[in-house]
Motif scaffolding. Structure first.
Motif, PDB file in Angstrom:
ATOM      1  N   LEU A  28       0.708  -1.268   0.058  1.00 20.09           N
ATOM      2  CA  LEU A  28      -0.033  -0.116   0.097  1.00 20.09           C
ATOM      3  C   LEU A  28       1.019   1.178   0.003  1.00 20.09           C
ATOM      4  O   LEU A  28       2.083   1.372   0.517  1.00 20.09           O
ATOM      5  N   THR A  29       0.442   2.281  -0.341  1.00 16.56           N
ATOM      6  CA  THR A  29       1.056   3.635  -0.331  1.00 16.56           C
ATOM      7  C   THR A  29       0.664   4.389   0.966  1.00 16.56           C
ATOM      8  O   THR A  29      -0.037   3.804   1.789  1.00 16.56           O
ATOM      9  N   SER A  30       1.495   5.335   1.088  1.00 22.16           N
ATOM     10  CA  SER A  30       1.442   6.013   2.426  1.00 22.16           C
ATOM     11  C   SER A  30       0.130   6.554   2.526  1.00 22.16           C
ATOM     12  O   SER A  30      -0.484   6.512   3.757  1.00 22.16           O
ATOM     13  N   ASN A  31      -0.450   7.027   1.663  1.00 26.96           N
ATOM     14  CA  ASN A  31      -1.988   7.652   1.677  1.00 26.96           C
ATOM     15  C   ASN A  31      -2.815   6.550   2.085  1.00 26.96           C
ATOM     16  O   ASN A  31      -3.830   6.709   2.757  1.00 26.96           O
ATOM     17  N   GLU A  32      -2.756   5.550   1.474  1.00 22.32           N
ATOM     18  CA  GLU A  32      -3.710   4.348   1.740  1.00 22.32           C
ATOM     19  C   GLU A  32      -3.664   4.096   2.976  1.00 22.32           C
ATOM     20  O   GLU A  32      -4.724   3.796   3.842  1.00 22.32           O
ATOM     21  N   TYR A  33      -2.499   4.081   3.829  1.00 23.76           N
ATOM     22  CA  TYR A  33      -2.344   3.553   5.161  1.00 23.76           C
ATOM     23  C   TYR A  33      -3.023   4.774   6.007  1.00 23.76           C
ATOM     24  O   TYR A  33      -3.623   4.197   7.095  1.00 23.76           O
ATOM     25  N   LEU A  34      -2.865   5.834   5.668  1.00 22.62           N
ATOM     26  CA  LEU A  34      -3.617   6.975   6.304  1.00 22.62           C
ATOM     27  C   LEU A  34      -4.919   6.926   6.070  1.00 22.62           C
ATOM     28  O   LEU A  34      -5.718   7.109   7.275  1.00 22.62           O
ATOM     29  N   VAL A  35      -5.481   6.579   5.106  1.00 22.23           N
ATOM     30  CA  VAL A  35      -7.142   6.303   4.938  1.00 22.23           C
ATOM     31  C   VAL A  35      -7.592   5.300   5.847  1.00 22.23           C
ATOM     32  O   VAL A  35      -8.357   5.299   6.466  1.00 22.23           O
ATOM     33  N   LEU A  36      -6.697   4.093   5.840  1.00 24.21           N
ATOM     34  CA  LEU A  36      -6.967   2.697   6.364  1.00 24.21           C
ATOM     35  C   LEU A  36      -7.103   3.177   8.049  1.00 24.21           C
ATOM     36  O   LEU A  36      -7.926   2.641   8.679  1.00 24.21           O
ATOM     37  N   ALA A  37      -6.180   3.851   8.495  1.00 32.27           N
ATOM     38  CA  ALA A  37      -5.958   4.314   9.709  1.00 32.27           C
ATOM     39  C   ALA A  37      -7.159   5.130  10.428  1.00 32.27           C
ATOM     40  O   ALA A  37      -7.860   4.926  11.493  1.00 32.27           O
ATOM     41  N   GLY A  42     -12.520   5.472  13.076  1.00 35.30           N
ATOM     42  CA  GLY A  42     -14.180   5.644  13.046  1.00 35.30           C
ATOM     43  C   GLY A  42     -14.726   4.420  13.309  1.00 35.30           C
ATOM     44  O   GLY A  42     -15.899   4.633  14.090  1.00 35.30           O
ATOM     45  N   ILE A  43     -14.422   3.316  13.059  1.00 36.31           N
ATOM     46  CA  ILE A  43     -15.259   2.046  13.168  1.00 36.31           C
ATOM     47  C   ILE A  43     -14.954   1.846  14.568  1.00 36.31           C
ATOM     48  O   ILE A  43     -15.997   1.450  15.341  1.00 36.31           O
ATOM     49  N   HIS A  44     -13.841   2.017  15.128  1.00 37.09           N
ATOM     50  CA  HIS A  44     -13.636   1.783  16.504  1.00 37.09           C
ATOM     51  C   HIS A  44     -14.632   2.614  17.552  1.00 37.09           C
ATOM     52  O   HIS A  44     -15.096   2.238  18.555  1.00 37.09           O
ATOM     53  N   ALA A  45     -14.704   3.895  17.089  1.00 38.70           N
ATOM     54  CA  ALA A  45     -15.380   4.890  17.666  1.00 38.70           C
ATOM     55  C   ALA A  45     -17.086   4.376  17.845  1.00 38.70           C
ATOM     56  O   ALA A  45     -17.747   4.453  18.908  1.00 38.70           O
ATOM     57  N   ILE A  46     -17.292   3.896  16.515  1.00 39.27           N
ATOM     58  CA  ILE A  46     -18.705   3.567  16.406  1.00 39.27           C
ATOM     59  C   ILE A  46     -19.038   2.314  17.497  1.00 39.27           C
ATOM     60  O   ILE A  46     -19.975   2.205  18.040  1.00 39.27           O
ATOM     61  N   THR A  47     -18.232   1.428  17.295  1.00 40.94           N
ATOM     62  CA  THR A  47     -18.295   0.027  18.109  1.00 40.94           C
ATOM     63  C   THR A  47     -18.246   0.174  19.551  1.00 40.94           C
ATOM     64  O   THR A  47     -18.930  -0.390  20.145  1.00 40.94           O
ATOM     65  N   SER A  48     -17.429   1.240  20.030  1.00 40.92           N
ATOM     66  CA  SER A  48     -17.515   1.631  21.350  1.00 40.92           C
ATOM     67  C   SER A  48     -18.858   1.991  21.912  1.00 40.92           C
ATOM     68  O   SER A  48     -19.101   1.949  23.239  1.00 40.92           O
ATOM     69  N   ARG A  49     -19.839   2.633  21.026  1.00 42.30           N
ATOM     70  CA  ARG A  49     -21.177   3.102  21.440  1.00 42.30           C
ATOM     71  C   ARG A  49     -22.267   2.141  21.205  1.00 42.30           C
ATOM     72  O   ARG A  49     -23.178   1.890  21.433  1.00 42.30           O
ATOM     73  N   SER A  51     -22.396  -1.336  22.157  1.00 43.56           N
ATOM     74  CA  SER A  51     -22.544  -2.363  23.156  1.00 43.56           C
ATOM     75  C   SER A  51     -23.703  -2.173  23.962  1.00 43.56           C
ATOM     76  O   SER A  51     -24.365  -0.982  24.324  1.00 43.56           O
ATOM     77  N   PRO A  52     -24.589  -3.363  23.994  1.00 42.21           N
ATOM     78  CA  PRO A  52     -25.910  -3.311  24.613  1.00 42.21           C
ATOM     79  C   PRO A  52     -25.789  -3.328  26.279  1.00 42.21           C
ATOM     80  O   PRO A  52     -26.676  -3.293  26.996  1.00 42.21           O
ATOM     81  N   MET A  53     -24.530  -3.662  26.494  1.00 42.12           N
ATOM     82  CA  MET A  53     -24.305  -3.877  28.087  1.00 42.12           C
ATOM     83  C   MET A  53     -23.712  -2.371  28.756  1.00 42.12           C
ATOM     84  O   MET A  53     -23.275  -2.422  29.934  1.00 42.12           O
ATOM     85  N   GLY A  54     -23.712  -1.364  27.999  1.00 42.67           N
ATOM     86  CA  GLY A  54     -23.215  -0.123  28.750  1.00 42.67           C
ATOM     87  C   GLY A  54     -21.925   0.194  27.925  1.00 42.67           C
ATOM     88  O   GLY A  54     -21.684  -0.368  26.737  1.00 42.67           O
ATOM     89  N   PRO A  55     -21.018   1.079  28.493  1.00 42.13           N
ATOM     90  CA  PRO A  55     -19.817   1.617  27.763  1.00 42.13           C
ATOM     91  C   PRO A  55     -19.108   0.494  27.507  1.00 42.13           C
ATOM     92  O   PRO A  55     -18.834  -0.584  28.117  1.00 42.13           O
ATOM     93  N   SER A  56     -17.987   0.587  26.387  1.00 40.92           N
ATOM     94  CA  SER A  56     -17.414  -0.234  25.920  1.00 40.92           C
ATOM     95  C   SER A  56     -16.164   0.337  25.440  1.00 40.92           C
ATOM     96  O   SER A  56     -16.174   1.429  25.206  1.00 40.92           O
ATOM     97  N   SER A  57     -15.012  -0.525  25.147  1.00 34.09           N
ATOM     98  CA  SER A  57     -13.917   0.222  24.683  1.00 34.09           C
ATOM     99  C   SER A  57     -13.623  -0.240  23.236  1.00 34.09           C
ATOM    100  O   SER A  57     -12.829   0.427  22.597  1.00 34.09           O
ATOM    101  N   GLY A  58     -14.859  -0.590  22.564  1.00 36.90           N
ATOM    102  CA  GLY A  58     -14.929  -0.433  21.091  1.00 36.90           C
ATOM    103  C   GLY A  58     -14.294  -2.097  20.725  1.00 36.90           C
ATOM    104  O   GLY A  58     -13.690  -2.861  21.630  1.00 36.90           O
ATOM    105  N   VAL A  59     -14.120  -2.060  19.390  1.00 38.75           N
ATOM    106  CA  VAL A  59     -13.700  -3.554  18.745  1.00 38.75           C
ATOM    107  C   VAL A  59     -12.262  -3.750  19.252  1.00 38.75           C
ATOM    108  O   VAL A  59     -11.283  -2.708  19.367  1.00 38.75           O
ATOM    109  N   GLN A  60     -11.945  -5.085  19.658  1.00 36.69           N
ATOM    110  CA  GLN A  60     -10.467  -5.379  20.023  1.00 36.69           C
ATOM    111  C   GLN A  60      -9.835  -6.136  18.993  1.00 36.69           C
ATOM    112  O   GLN A  60      -8.624  -6.104  19.074  1.00 36.69           O
ATOM    113  N   VAL A  61     -10.715  -6.995  18.247  1.00 38.40           N
ATOM    114  CA  VAL A  61     -10.129  -8.096  17.142  1.00 38.40           C
ATOM    115  C   VAL A  61     -11.135  -8.022  16.129  1.00 38.40           C
ATOM    116  O   VAL A  61     -12.163  -8.033  16.207  1.00 38.40           O
TER     117      VAL A  61
END
Length: 136
Positions: A28-37, A42-49, A51-61
């Motif tokens: 991948l190019t440097s720009n593609e790595y930046l986009v993936l990160a 964003g996915i991590h931020a969404i998954t932290s919200r 959780s049906p059990m309350g606050p979560s730290s988001g996706v881990q794997v």
């Protein structure tokens, strides 16, 4: 079993460190790595919200057909991402050691500005010794 790549993503979603250790991932190019990160942030931020059990730290794997992505979220919001083969048993302990090296070599360095790209030779050397030498 292999460790393919390590990413460090700052709390704003910017990729501040990326290093490949083994062949097997698409080139991948440097720009593609930046986009993936940024996308992963964003996915991590969404998954932290979600959780049906309350606050979560988001996706881990995240598992794909031929790789696994392990994510360690620190209390400061920095994310450490390790891309490995599916059978890699040491990913969680490697991430903890990477975090320890980061705290020691990067955060204690008076010349490093937080949230900026990591360009510290001592960090790079210690990561290489932990995981194995690879391409930058």
């Amino acid at each position: 079993m292999a460790i393919f790549s390590l990413w460090v993503i700052n709390k704003a979603g910017g990729l501040v460190y990326q290093r490949n250790f083994a062949d097997g991932l698409a080139s991948l190019t440097s720009n593609e790595y930046l986009v993936l990160a940024g996308t992963l942030h964003g996915i991590h931020a969404i998954t932290s919200r979600l959780s049906p059990m309350g606050p979560s730290s988001g996706v881990q794997v995240i598992e794909g057909e031929s790789f696994k992505m392990n994510i360690l979220l620190t209390v400061t919001g920095t994310k450490f991402v390790l891309l490995t083969s599916l059978a890699e048993p040491t990913a969680d302990s490697v991430l903890q050691k990477v975090y320890s090296i980061y705290a020691d070599a990067v955060m204690k360095n008076p010349f490093h500005t937080p949230e900026m790209p990591i360009r510290i030779e001592g960090f790079d050397t210690r990561i290489g010794a932990l995981i194995g030498t690879g391409q930058t």
